[in-house]
Design a protein around this motif. Structure first.
Motif, PDB file in Angstrom:
ATOM      1  N   GLN A 335      37.454  11.160  24.706  1.00  0.00           N
ATOM      2  CA  GLN A 335      37.323  10.889  23.280  1.00  0.00           C
ATOM      3  C   GLN A 335      37.258  12.186  22.475  1.00  0.00           C
ATOM      4  O   GLN A 335      36.793  13.211  22.957  1.00  0.00           O
ATOM      5  CB  GLN A 335      36.059  10.066  23.023  1.00  0.00           C
ATOM      6  CG  GLN A 335      36.054   8.717  23.713  1.00  0.00           C
ATOM      7  CD  GLN A 335      34.765   7.971  23.456  1.00  0.00           C
ATOM      8  OE1 GLN A 335      34.459   7.595  22.332  1.00  0.00           O
ATOM      9  NE2 GLN A 335      34.004   7.737  24.502  1.00  0.00           N
ATOM     10  N   LYS A 336      37.714  12.085  21.240  1.00  0.00           N
ATOM     11  CA  LYS A 336      37.583  13.204  20.309  1.00  0.00           C
ATOM     12  C   LYS A 336      36.167  13.209  19.732  1.00  0.00           C
ATOM     13  O   LYS A 336      35.549  12.162  19.567  1.00  0.00           O
ATOM     14  CB  LYS A 336      38.588  13.078  19.165  1.00  0.00           C
ATOM     15  CG  LYS A 336      40.042  13.111  19.579  1.00  0.00           C
ATOM     16  CD  LYS A 336      40.926  12.955  18.364  1.00  0.00           C
ATOM     17  CE  LYS A 336      42.407  12.916  18.720  1.00  0.00           C
ATOM     18  NZ  LYS A 336      43.261  12.744  17.531  1.00  0.00           N
ATOM     19  N   HIS A 337      35.699  14.391  19.434  1.00  0.00           N
ATOM     20  CA  HIS A 337      34.399  14.521  18.784  1.00  0.00           C
ATOM     21  C   HIS A 337      34.421  15.774  17.935  1.00  0.00           C
ATOM     22  O   HIS A 337      34.559  16.885  18.458  1.00  0.00           O
ATOM     23  CB  HIS A 337      33.271  14.585  19.805  1.00  0.00           C
ATOM     24  CG  HIS A 337      31.920  14.834  19.203  1.00  0.00           C
ATOM     25  ND1 HIS A 337      31.455  14.116  18.127  1.00  0.00           N
ATOM     26  CD2 HIS A 337      30.939  15.726  19.515  1.00  0.00           C
ATOM     27  CE1 HIS A 337      30.246  14.547  17.803  1.00  0.00           C
ATOM     28  NE2 HIS A 337      29.918  15.522  18.610  1.00  0.00           N
ATOM     29  N   TYR A 404      43.455  17.731  17.234  1.00  0.00           N
ATOM     30  CA  TYR A 404      42.737  17.906  18.496  1.00  0.00           C
ATOM     31  C   TYR A 404      41.227  17.751  18.305  1.00  0.00           C
ATOM     32  O   TYR A 404      40.554  17.159  19.149  1.00  0.00           O
ATOM     33  CB  TYR A 404      43.049  19.289  19.076  1.00  0.00           C
ATOM     34  CG  TYR A 404      42.487  19.497  20.468  1.00  0.00           C
ATOM     35  CD1 TYR A 404      43.206  19.081  21.584  1.00  0.00           C
ATOM     36  CD2 TYR A 404      41.256  20.103  20.661  1.00  0.00           C
ATOM     37  CE1 TYR A 404      42.702  19.256  22.863  1.00  0.00           C
ATOM     38  CE2 TYR A 404      40.746  20.282  21.936  1.00  0.00           C
ATOM     39  CZ  TYR A 404      41.477  19.861  23.030  1.00  0.00           C
ATOM     40  OH  TYR A 404      40.954  20.029  24.294  1.00  0.00           O
ATOM     41  N   THR A 405      40.701  18.286  17.235  1.00  0.00           N
ATOM     42  CA  THR A 405      39.253  18.247  17.024  1.00  0.00           C
ATOM     43  C   THR A 405      38.780  16.962  16.360  1.00  0.00           C
ATOM     44  O   THR A 405      37.573  16.769  16.178  1.00  0.00           O
ATOM     45  CB  THR A 405      38.811  19.435  16.157  1.00  0.00           C
ATOM     46  OG1 THR A 405      39.524  19.406  14.912  1.00  0.00           O
ATOM     47  CG2 THR A 405      39.098  20.754  16.873  1.00  0.00           C
ATOM     48  N   GLY A 406      39.700  16.077  15.984  1.00  0.00           N
ATOM     49  CA  GLY A 406      39.299  14.843  15.329  1.00  0.00           C
ATOM     50  C   GLY A 406      38.719  15.075  13.947  1.00  0.00           C
ATOM     51  O   GLY A 406      37.742  14.429  13.549  1.00  0.00           O
ATOM     52  N   THR A 676      47.620   9.569  20.469  1.00  0.00           N
ATOM     53  CA  THR A 676      46.893  10.433  19.526  1.00  0.00           C
ATOM     54  C   THR A 676      45.433  10.036  19.345  1.00  0.00           C
ATOM     55  O   THR A 676      44.689  10.743  18.645  1.00  0.00           O
ATOM     56  CB  THR A 676      47.538  10.473  18.118  1.00  0.00           C
ATOM     57  OG1 THR A 676      47.279   9.267  17.420  1.00  0.00           O
ATOM     58  CG2 THR A 676      49.040  10.699  18.216  1.00  0.00           C
ATOM     59  N   LYS A 677      44.970   8.968  19.954  1.00  0.00           N
ATOM     60  CA  LYS A 677      43.603   8.509  19.730  1.00  0.00           C
ATOM     61  C   LYS A 677      42.591   9.256  20.590  1.00  0.00           C
ATOM     62  O   LYS A 677      41.383   9.125  20.386  1.00  0.00           O
ATOM     63  CB  LYS A 677      43.496   7.010  20.024  1.00  0.00           C
ATOM     64  CG  LYS A 677      44.449   6.144  19.218  1.00  0.00           C
ATOM     65  CD  LYS A 677      44.217   6.276  17.739  1.00  0.00           C
ATOM     66  CE  LYS A 677      45.161   5.371  16.950  1.00  0.00           C
ATOM     67  NZ  LYS A 677      44.976   5.509  15.491  1.00  0.00           N
ATOM     68  N   ALA A 678      43.037  10.030  21.563  1.00  0.00           N
ATOM     69  CA  ALA A 678      42.134  10.723  22.479  1.00  0.00           C
ATOM     70  C   ALA A 678      42.720  12.075  22.833  1.00  0.00           C
ATOM     71  O   ALA A 678      43.774  12.481  22.319  1.00  0.00           O
ATOM     72  CB  ALA A 678      41.910   9.883  23.737  1.00  0.00           C
TER      73      ALA A 678
END
Length: 793
Positions: A335-337, A404-406, A676-678
């Motif tokens: 997951q992105k955070h 990338y970093t959300g 693109t969701k992760a």
């Protein structure tokens, strides 16, 4: 269900190597399709019931909670709770039998069946039994084990849609005994609920699950391990956020495969779900990519390997890598955070790279082999090719870091990114307008070369990745705007020397596109036609949103291009540019850059203050089409106001700018993941998504591979585009060398004999090959026909 860690306590739980979805009420209803969710056990299981009820209807659940007693059965919509802290009630056994027993007929009504059953308890044995607590717990589990365990007749949960009628299709999960926060328990509870009791019961459950095949959600224990803040004041129950994540674990295990089959891409639910296997026709598609140059171009060279074959090979390898990375379990997905530290440190690293690679600009014109090289071959004094590539490159770096970093959740960063996307479209309008104004080349080959170059990769990926063309929205967007620029400049092109006529055409074009974007009935009809005739499913609302966001910036680029061309003519003293305004410009030209630079600086400061007035994306997006021009023009002016600024550029940024289209498209699958969701992860450097445990190492390695493949793909698509537009392009020397080699190997008589033996079939293929080589219309019609067949398969 067995492992994981917190990325963001208590909001994002990360199982090892896969992407967990946070289910909403809409998702739950779609997955279960009217079936019941049943929770059976003690008060810790009741928390899961309330967490699920709030997902379905938070207002209704809170109101219902005020009306019920503590120890009673509950029902809210299709979610049920059975109070059974000792796991020995007749209701529990009846519910399990209904999902297992072959003698019970299938239910005609989905609401009569349980789509998900969760069982848990044990704290009451520890609380109310002093000596034989473990024996009673064992007896309860042993009695239920045959009904909790796996059954060979149950379908493969990760591969097959679950029936809403077949009772055997419904999974049953066991929850371990909740480990309390011992130091906050009340004295009476602390004296009876001890660590030895809890660990002994969970140890027995673990051993039983291994022998009986019981599905146990052990990750529930890890969510509270060494985390005092995860508990309520009682020390026995967890906070609501943790309960919600526990429910998400169960729903991901139950629903991910189902939802993936029902909804398709984006494939952002990868835990407990299997990707579709590679369809046979996709394998044929790969083989066709490799055989095309041999069958067509290479045919007349008698199978000689050439650069075109290498280009198709590169494209095949890249498509295969996309599939392996984002449609198999070969790579991990995390997951992105968002963290400001990550975003700022990556931006600082990119800035340092750009500064270290500053070089004098080159006055060389682009190579003729690039289908888009002649877009900007004007004087290097304003937006030369190196500078425009540099601009696209550093913007692409920032956009990649943003994804990338959300950082999309951060309004200030989002506002800047919207300006960067608009800048790409500004360059599209500027570059193509300069080309059409100066070259007057409106030929079919020119138009086709640009469109093929833009869309080659974005048209191939949907067939491999099970997405659609508009998903890779940038290529469709720049293609649409290229056609707008082409038609605007093409109609009445003989009068393009008139400034008033050009501006009038641009104004009319902007009006037409505005009507199409605001009232997209034409696009709706086109998309419906494509759906019925070509089996293409495009989202007209998403397309309308993309058009509206940057509805006018391309026209601003066109006007800037025309002004640039006119001013260039004036400064060169062209005869037709002799008028009062021309004289003023020539006399005061030395002062104009300084004045423009001051205005540009003021504009940037004012724009920075302006965007701070917005509190959400929606209100900002309404203004973007009208205000994005100002920071973009301010940047262009500042970048070109001084000759030292104009004659130096960053080669690293320019390098990325030359393959920015490929990086923007390929990032969807080989840098990011789950469409693109992760984030993509190799899984080699450790499962934890922390920098120390390998996230930076993953980032460095996967980024290097991603950029290298993007560069190779850019070269490959350029070569393939050139071949499609003009497959006869080959030097006489190469043909001569090929012929001499064949004569040397086979002899003159042997070569003629070989050609005679091939007979009529060879002549037929040769004639078809010659027709393909000569007619661009035939080549494009063949490509469209192949795409139509693939759509209909």
């Amino acid at each position: 269900m067995t492992r994981g860690h917190w990325i963001e306590p208590y909001q994002r739980w990360q199982p090892p190597g896969c992407l967990m979805h946070q289910y909403t009420g809409k998702d739950i209803r779609a997955c279960l399709n009217g079936q019941r969710i049943v929770y059976i056990g003690d008060s810790t299981i009741r928390q899961l019931f309330w967490a699920t009820a709030k997902k379905l209807n938070v207002t209704g659940a809170n109101a219902y909670r005020q009306k019920v007693d503590t120890h009673e059965d509950l029902a809210f919509e299709n979610v049920y709770f059975v109070w059974d802290p000792f796991l020995n009630s007749s209701s529990l056994r009846a519910e399990l039998l209904s999902s297992f027993d072959d003698n019970i007929p299938e239910a005609a009504d989905p609401s009569k069946t349980a789509g998900l059953i969760t069982v848990g308890g044990g704290l009451w044995y520890a609380r109310h039994f002093r000596s034989d607590w473990l024996d009673h717990y064992r007896d309860a589990l042993d009695y239920l084990a045959p009904l909790l365990g796996a059954d060979e007749d149950r379908p493969a949960l990760y591969h097959t849609p679950l029936s809403t009628k077949r009772r055997k299709d419904h999974p049953v999960y066991m929850v371990p005994v909740q480990v309390p926060l011992y130091n906050t328990l009340s004295p009476t509870r602390a004296s009876s609920i001890t660590p030895i009791k809890i660990s002994s019961m969970n140890e027995y459950l673990f051993n039983l699950s291994m022998t009986q095949g019981i599905k146990v959600s052990w990750s529930h224990l890890l969510m509270t391990l060494e985390r005092e803040t995860a508990y309520e004041e009682s020390g026995l129950h967890v906070i609501d956020d943790v309960a919600v994540r526990k429910v998400d674990v169960l729903l991901n295990a139950r629903c991910n495969a189902q939802m993936t089959i029902l909804r398709g891409y984006p494939f952002n639910k990868t835990c407990c779900s299997a990707y579709e296997s590679l369809h046979p026709w996709k394998t044929c598609f790969y083989l066709a990519l490799l055989s095309i140059p041999i069958l067509v171009s290479g045919f007349r060279h008698y199978g000689k390997a050439n650069e075109l074959t290498k280009a198709f090979t590169v494209l095949s390898v890249v498509l295969t890598y996309c599939y392996l990375a984002d449609r198999t379990q070969l790579f991990d997905k995390t997951q992105k955070h968002f963290k400001y530290q990550d975003f700022s440190s990556l931006c600082a690293a990119v800035l340092l790279l750009g500064l270290l690679s500053v070089r004098p600009t080159s006055d060389k014109k682009p190579s003729a082999g690039d289908a888009l090289s002649s877009i900007q071959d004007a004087s290097p004094s304003f937006l030369p090719r190196d500078q425009s590539d540099e601009w696209k490159g550093w913007m692409q770096f920032v956009i990649l870091i943003y994804h990338y970093t959300g950082a999309s959740s951060i309004l200030g960063i989002y506002q800047v990114i919207r300006i960067l996307v608009a800048s790409y479209l500004f360059l599209t309008g500027f570059g193509h307008t300069v080309f059409f104004y100066k070259k007057q080349d409106y030929s079919l080959s020119r138009c086709t070369s640009v469109l093929v170059r833009y869309n080659l990769l974005s048209c191939m990926l949907p067939y491999i990745m099970a997405t659609d063309y508009l998903f890779y929205y940038f290529a469709p967007l720049v293609s649409f705007w290229y056609l707008v620029v082409y038609l605007t400049m093409r109609i009445g092109s003989s009068k393009n020397t008139s400034m008033a006529f050009l501006l009038g055409k641009i104004g009319m074009s902007a009006g037409i596109v505005t009507v199409l974007a605001r009232a997209p009935i034409l696009f709706e009809r086109i998309f419906q036609f494509l759906q019925y005739t070509c089996h293409i499913h495009w989202n007209v609302k998403e397309w309308q949103f993309r058009l509206q966001l940057d509805c006018y910036i391309v026209y601003c680029g066109m006007v800037a291009a025309i002004v640039y061309c006119k001013v260039s003519d004036i400064l060169r003293g062209q005869p037709f540019s002799q008028n009062t305004l021309s004289g003023i410009i020539r006399r005061h030209w030395n002062k104009i850059p300084l004045i423009a630079a001051v205005v540009a600086l003021v504009t940037l400061v004012a724009f920075g203050y302006f965007i701070q007035q917005f509190s959400d994306k929606v209100s900002y997006n309404r203004w973007v089409p009208f205000v994005s021009l100002f920071p973009i023009l301010a940047f262009v002016i500042l970048r070109n106001c001084n000759r030292h600024f104009r004659h130096f550029y960053s080669s690293a940024f320019a390098w990325l700018g030359r393959c920015s289209l490929e990086t923007f498209t390929l990032q969807f699958h080989i840098w990011l993941a789950a469409d693109t969701k992760a984030l993509l992860s190799s899984g080699v450097f450790g499962r934890k998504a922390t920098h120390v445990d390998g996230r930076y190492l993953d980032l460095v390695i996967l980024t290097a591979v991603f950029l290298w493949l993007s560069w190779m793909t850019a070269d490959a698509t350029t070569r393939i585009t050139s071949w499609i537009i003009d497959p006869t392009r080959q030097s006489a020397e190469q043909v001569k060398l090929t012929s001499l080699k064949l004569v040397n190997e086979m002899g003159s008589e042997g070569l003629h004999g070989e050609l005679r033996c091939r007979g009529a079939f060879y002549r037929l293929l040769t004639n078809w090959n010659d027709l393909w080589m000569r007619k661009l219309e035939i080549r494009m019609a063949s490509i469209i026909l192949i795409m139509w067949i693939l759509n209909m398969v």
